[in-house]
Enzyme design. Structure first.
Site, PDB file in Angstrom:
ATOM      1  N   ASP A   1     -31.760  -5.526 -61.565  1.00  0.00           N
ATOM      2  CA  ASP A   1     -33.147  -5.556 -61.099  1.00  0.00           C
ATOM      3  C   ASP A   1     -33.945  -4.554 -61.920  1.00  0.00           C
ATOM      4  O   ASP A   1     -33.407  -3.527 -62.344  1.00  0.00           O
ATOM      5  CB  ASP A   1     -33.224  -5.132 -59.627  1.00  0.00           C
TER       6      ASP A   1
ATOM      7  N   LYS B   1     -37.506  -8.584 -59.998  1.00  0.00           N
ATOM      8  CA  LYS B   1     -37.505  -8.082 -58.628  1.00  0.00           C
ATOM      9  C   LYS B   1     -38.315  -6.809 -58.504  1.00  0.00           C
ATOM     10  O   LYS B   1     -37.804  -5.702 -58.636  1.00  0.00           O
ATOM     11  CB  LYS B   1     -36.075  -7.827 -58.123  1.00  0.00           C
TER      12      LYS B   1
ATOM     13  N   MET C   1     -40.117  -0.827 -48.063  1.00  0.00           N
ATOM     14  CA  MET C   1     -41.181  -1.769 -48.446  1.00  0.00           C
ATOM     15  C   MET C   1     -42.409  -1.448 -47.610  1.00  0.00           C
ATOM     16  O   MET C   1     -43.019  -2.326 -46.990  1.00  0.00           O
ATOM     17  CB  MET C   1     -40.713  -3.209 -48.246  1.00  0.00           C
TER      18      MET C   1
HETATM   19  N1  SAH Z   1     -31.392  -1.537 -51.507  1.00  0.00           N
HETATM   20  C1  SAH Z   1     -32.443  -0.576 -51.655  1.00  0.00           C
HETATM   21  C2  SAH Z   1     -33.723  -0.991 -50.994  1.00  0.00           C
HETATM   22  C3  SAH Z   1     -34.286  -2.256 -51.523  1.00  0.00           C
HETATM   23  S1  SAH Z   1     -35.795  -2.670 -50.769  1.00  0.00           S
HETATM   24  C4  SAH Z   1     -31.957   0.775 -51.133  1.00  0.00           C
HETATM   25  O1  SAH Z   1     -30.928   0.878 -50.516  1.00  0.00           O
HETATM   26  O2  SAH Z   1     -32.646   1.753 -51.370  1.00  0.00           O
HETATM   27  C5  SAH Z   1     -36.935  -1.900 -51.860  1.00  0.00           C
HETATM   28  C6  SAH Z   1     -37.639  -0.795 -51.154  1.00  0.00           C
HETATM   29  O3  SAH Z   1     -36.852   0.379 -51.193  1.00  0.00           O
HETATM   30  C7  SAH Z   1     -38.946  -0.391 -51.768  1.00  0.00           C
HETATM   31  O4  SAH Z   1     -39.987  -1.241 -51.404  1.00  0.00           O
HETATM   32  C8  SAH Z   1     -39.126   0.978 -51.213  1.00  0.00           C
HETATM   33  O5  SAH Z   1     -39.571   0.953 -49.912  1.00  0.00           O
HETATM   34  C9  SAH Z   1     -37.715   1.485 -51.197  1.00  0.00           C
HETATM   35  N2  SAH Z   1     -37.431   2.276 -52.391  1.00  0.00           N
HETATM   36  C10 SAH Z   1     -36.533   2.009 -53.324  1.00  0.00           C
HETATM   37  N3  SAH Z   1     -36.536   2.972 -54.263  1.00  0.00           N
HETATM   38  C11 SAH Z   1     -37.464   3.860 -53.881  1.00  0.00           C
HETATM   39  C12 SAH Z   1     -37.941   5.092 -54.413  1.00  0.00           C
HETATM   40  N4  SAH Z   1     -37.437   5.591 -55.549  1.00  0.00           N
HETATM   41  N5  SAH Z   1     -38.916   5.748 -53.754  1.00  0.00           N
HETATM   42  C13 SAH Z   1     -39.419   5.248 -52.626  1.00  0.00           C
HETATM   43  N6  SAH Z   1     -39.013   4.115 -52.086  1.00  0.00           N
HETATM   44  C14 SAH Z   1     -38.049   3.426 -52.688  1.00  0.00           C
END
Ligand code: SAH
Length: 608
Positions: free
Chosen positions: A263, A285, A401
Site C-alpha cells: 500500500d 490505497k 480514518m
Molecule cells: N491497519 C492500520 C490501519 C489502517 S486504516 C493500522 O493498524 O494502523 C487507515 C487509518 O489508520 C488512517 O485513516 C488513520 O486513521 C490511521 N493511521 C494509519 N497511519 C497513521 C499515522 N501515521 N498517523 C495517524 N493515523 C494513522
C-alpha cells in the site's frame, strides 16, 4: 596483468628506474636479463646471487628479439628508441620509462590487497598523478579487502554451484556487494556464514533438494511453502509510518521476497537495499482513493504465489486492524495458497505514544477502544455504540480514518452525555517527520482540526490521558523532529545521531535502487546529508525523484560537498560539522534550520 612466470624479460639500463622494473619482474617470477654498461650496485648484487643475468655492455641493435617483454630505462633516448623499435618490429610488448611515444604499454600504479588489485593509470600522460592517486587509495583501502576478495571468491563458487541463469547470479552478487561493502567509506567486511546463507537464498529454490530438506530449512529463514512449487504469501504489518517500527520478522520477509505488493502508506518502510530482482507492486490505497480494487489485490497475490514466488503483502499498521487483512487472508485460504501473518504496530497505539498520549494509565484509563467511524456510517453495517463509549469516563477512544468522521462522532458522543471538556487530540501522519498534532477539549476538536487543515491519514484520541501529552510529548521536542533526511547508506553512527535528534532517515544505497526510490516517494524529503562531492554527484539524478522537492536542503559535512552542491543549484546549502558524533551536528542543523526560519519541531496546535 600479464602472466610472466618463467617468461624471459629484458631490461635495458642500469639505474634506479631499471632496478624498480627488475624487482617488479622478479616478483612476478620472470626470468630477467639486464643490459647496462655501468649497472648500479644493487643490480650487481642480484646478478651475484644468480637472480638475474647481467650483461655489462651497451645494448646491441636487434637484441630485443627473443624476449617476451622489454623495458628500456636508460638516459639515452637513442638507445631507448632502438630497443623500442626492435621490440615493436617483432610484436614484442615494450615500455620505455617516461616516454609514452615509445611505449606499446604503460605500467599502471597499483594497490594490492591480496588477490585484489586496484590499478591507476593515465595513459602515460601524468604518471605522477597516478602515483599520488595510488597513495590515496593505499590509505583508503584497509587490509580487510584482502579477506573480502577471498570471501567474494568463495561466494562466487557457491553461486556457480547453484547453476542459476545469469541475471539471477548477478542479483546474488549484487546482494553480496551491498551486504559487505560500505561504498561511502570504502570499507569492506566479510559477511558471516549465516549472512552468506541468507544471501544465497532458499536452498529449495535453487538446488533440486528433496522437499523434506526444504521443509527442514523452514523457520526463521522464511517459512517455505509446504509443496515445492507453491509460493508463500506473508501478510506483513508495516507499522504506522516510522520505518523503525517495522518488525524484525517483517523486514526479514521483505529481504527474502520475490515480490512485494504494498500500500502506498506502507512504502516508507521498504528496505532501501532491496535487490532489483524483487518485483514491487504498488497497489495504492489512500483514504477515499483505491486505485486497485480489493479483489484485484487479492488476485494479484494469489497469482504471484502460484508462480512459486515468495510474496510479501505489506500493509500499514497491523494487517488485521481496519486494514481488510482478514479479507485478503480468506481469499488466500480459499485459493489454497500457503500464507502467514506478521503482525505490525498498529497506528492507534504507536501514534498516540509518539504524541505523548498513553492509551492506558493506572487509575485514569483502564480500557481502550479502537473504532472506525467511517465504515459504519458509510455502509449501514454494525454501528459503533457511541452511547456506551460516552458513558465510560475511564477509557481511551481511538478513532481510525478519523478526519471525515470526527464531527459526527463527537456529536454522537456529546449527545450521549460525554463531558465536553474531555481532552482530545487529532494526529496526522503520526510517528513520521510530517507528524502534526491538534489538541483541544473534545467539543472543540472538530473546528480546530478544520482550522489547522489536518487531513488523512489521521486518527483521533479522546480520553482523560490526553491531558498528559503536554508533559509526555517527547518527540516534538526533538530538534530534528520535522526532518526527513536522505543520506548515502549505511548511515552508521551519523545515522544514529540524526535519529536520536528526531530525524526520519532514508538510507540510499548507491546506485540508488527502485525500492529506495519508492521510499523517497512515500513522503517529502526535507534534506540530504552529504559527505563529499562524490556523494553530491551520485545523488544528482535523485533530485528528480518523487518526494524530493526543490526545497531539499543540502546538509554538507565538507567544504568540498558544499561547493559541489552550490554548483549544482541546491537552493539551500548548509555546511555543518561532520566527524565524531557528539550532538554537534544535530545542534548545528537545528540552529541553521531555526535561522532560516524553517519550521522545526513537529507541528503542534495546543488549544486546551
Ligand atoms: N491497519 C492500520 C490501519 C489502517 S486504516 C493500522 O493498524 O494502523 C487507515 C487509518 O489508520 C488512517 O485513516 C488513520 O486513521 C490511521 N493511521 C494509519 N497511519 C497513521 C499515522 N501515521 N498517523 C495517524 N493515523 C494513522
Amino acid at each position: 596483468m600479464l602472466e610472466l612466470r618463467a617468461q624471459r624479460c629484458l631490461v635495458v639500463g642500469g639505474g634506479g628506474v631499471a632496478l624498480r622494473k627488475v624487482e617488479g619482474l622478479l616478483a612476478e617470477g620472470a626470468v630477467v636479463t639486464v643490459v647496462a654498461p655501468e649497472p648500479m650496485a644493487a643490480l650487481e648484487e642480484l646478478a651475484g646471487s644468480g637472480q638475474i643475468l647481467l650483461e655489462r655492455r651497451p645494448y646491441r641493435p636487434g637484441e630485443a628479439a627473443g624476449f617476451a617483454l622489454v623495458f628500456a630505462a636508460t638516459d639515452e633516448r637513442e638507445t631507448n628508441r632502438q630497443a623500442s623499435h626492435d621490440a615493436r618490429a617483432r610484436g614484442i610488448w615494450v615500455n620505455v620509462a617516461d616516454d609514452p611515444d615509445l611505449c606499446s604499454f604503460q605500467l599502471p600504479a597499483r594497490v594490492r590487497r591480496g588477490a585484489l588489485q586496484l590499478i591507476v593509470a593515465s595513459a602515460g600522460k601524468a604518471p605522477f598523478a597516478a602515483r599520488r592517486l595510488r597513495q590515496l587509495l593505499e590509505r583508503r583501502f584497509g587490509p580487510e579487502w584482502a579477506e573480502w576478495i577471498e570471501a567474494a571468491a568463495r561466494f562466487r563458487r557457491a553461486v556457480r554451484r547453484l547453476g542459476l541463469p545469469p541475471a539471477e547470479r548477478e542479483s546474488l552478487y549484487d546482494g553480496f556487494f551491498a551486504a559487505s561493502v560500505d561504498e561511502a567509506r570504502l570499507c569492506a567486511r566479510v559477511p558471516t556464514a549465516p549472512e552468506q546463507d541468507e544471501l544465497l537464498g532458499p536452498p529449495a529454490a535453487a538446488t533440486p533438494a528433496p522437499a523434506a530438506a526444504a521443509g527442514a530449512a523452514a523457520g526463521e529463514r522464511g517459512a517455505r511453502a509446504p509443496s515445492a512449487d507453491a509460493g508463500l504469501v506473508s501478510l506483513v504489518g508495516a507499522g504506522p509510518g516510522d520505518p523503525g517500527l517495522l518488525t524484525l520478522r517483517g523486514r526479514r520477509r521483505l529481504l527474502a521476497a520475490d515480490a512485494v505488493v504494498y500500500d502506498r502508506l506502507a512504502a516508507g518502510v521498504l528496505p532501501t537495499e532491496l535487490a532489483a530482482r524483487v518485483a514491487l507492486h504498488c497497489v495504492g490505497k489512500e483514504a477515499g482513493h483505491h486505485p486497485v480494487p480489493q479483489e484485484e489485490i487479492s488476485a494479484l497475490c494469489v497469482r504471484l504465489a502460484r508462480q512459486g514466488k515468495r510474496v510479501v503483502r505489506l500493509k500499514g499498521g497491523d494487517p488485521y486492524v481496519f486494514g481488510r487483512g482478514g479479507e485478503e487472508v480468506l481469499a488466500l485460504s480459499e485459493a489454497g495458497i500457503p500464507f502467514e501473518v506478521v503482525p505490525g504496530v498498529t497506528a492507534g497505539f504507536a501514534v498516540a505514544g509518539y504524541a505523548g498520549i498513553p492509551v492506558t494509565h493506572r487509575r485514569e484509563a483502564v480500557r481502550v477502544t479502537i473504532v472506525t467511524a467511517h465504515e459504519a456510517v458509510k455502509s449501514g453495517g454494525p454501528q459503533v455504540r457511541w452511547d456506551l463509549l460516552a458513558a465510560d469516563p475511564h477509557a481511551t477512544l481511538v478513532g481510525y480514518m478519523g478526519v471525515a468522521s470526527l464531527p459526527a462522532a463527537v456529536a454522537a458522543l456529546l449527545a450521549a452525555g460525554l463531558d465536553p471538556d474531555t481532552p482530545a487530540a487529532m494526529i496526522e501522519r503520526g510517528t513520521t517527520a510530517a507528524q502534526r498534532v491538534v489538541r483541544a477539549a473534545v467539543a472543540r476538536l472538530p473546528e480546530e482540526v478544520v482550522r489547522a487543515g489536518l487531513g488523512p491519514p489521521a486518527l483521533f484520541v479522546i480520553g482523560p490521558t490526553v491531558r498528559h501529552a503536554a508533559a509526555m510529548d517527547w518527540r516534538s521536542r526533538l530538534p530534528l523532529a520535522s526532518e526527513r533526511l536522505a543520506l548515502v547508506a549505511p548511515a552508521g553512527a551519523l545515522g544514529l545521531e540524526l535519529e536520536l535528534g528526531g530525524a526520519e532517515l532514508v538510507e540510499l544505497p548507491l546506485p540508488v535502487t527502485a525500492a529506495a526510490r519508492a521510499v523517497l516517494g512515500a513522503s517529502t524529503v526535507t534534506g540530504v546529508v552529504l559527505h563529499d562531492a562524490a556523494e553530491v554527484d551520485a545523488l544528482e539524478e535523485e533530485r528528480e525523484a518523487q518526494g524530493w522537492g526543490p526545497g531539499v536542503v543540502a546538509w554538507c559535512l565538507s567544504e568540498d560537498a558544499a561547493q559541489r552542491a552550490s554548483a549544482l543549484g541546491y537552493r539551500r546549502v548548509e555546511l555543518v560539522p561532520g566527524g565524531a558524533p557528539g550532538g554537534r551536528l544535530v545542534e548545528a542543523m537545528a540552529a541553521a534550520a531555526a535561522a532560516a526560519n524553517v519550521e522545526c519541531g513537529t507541528g503542534m496546535w495546543n488549544v486546551e
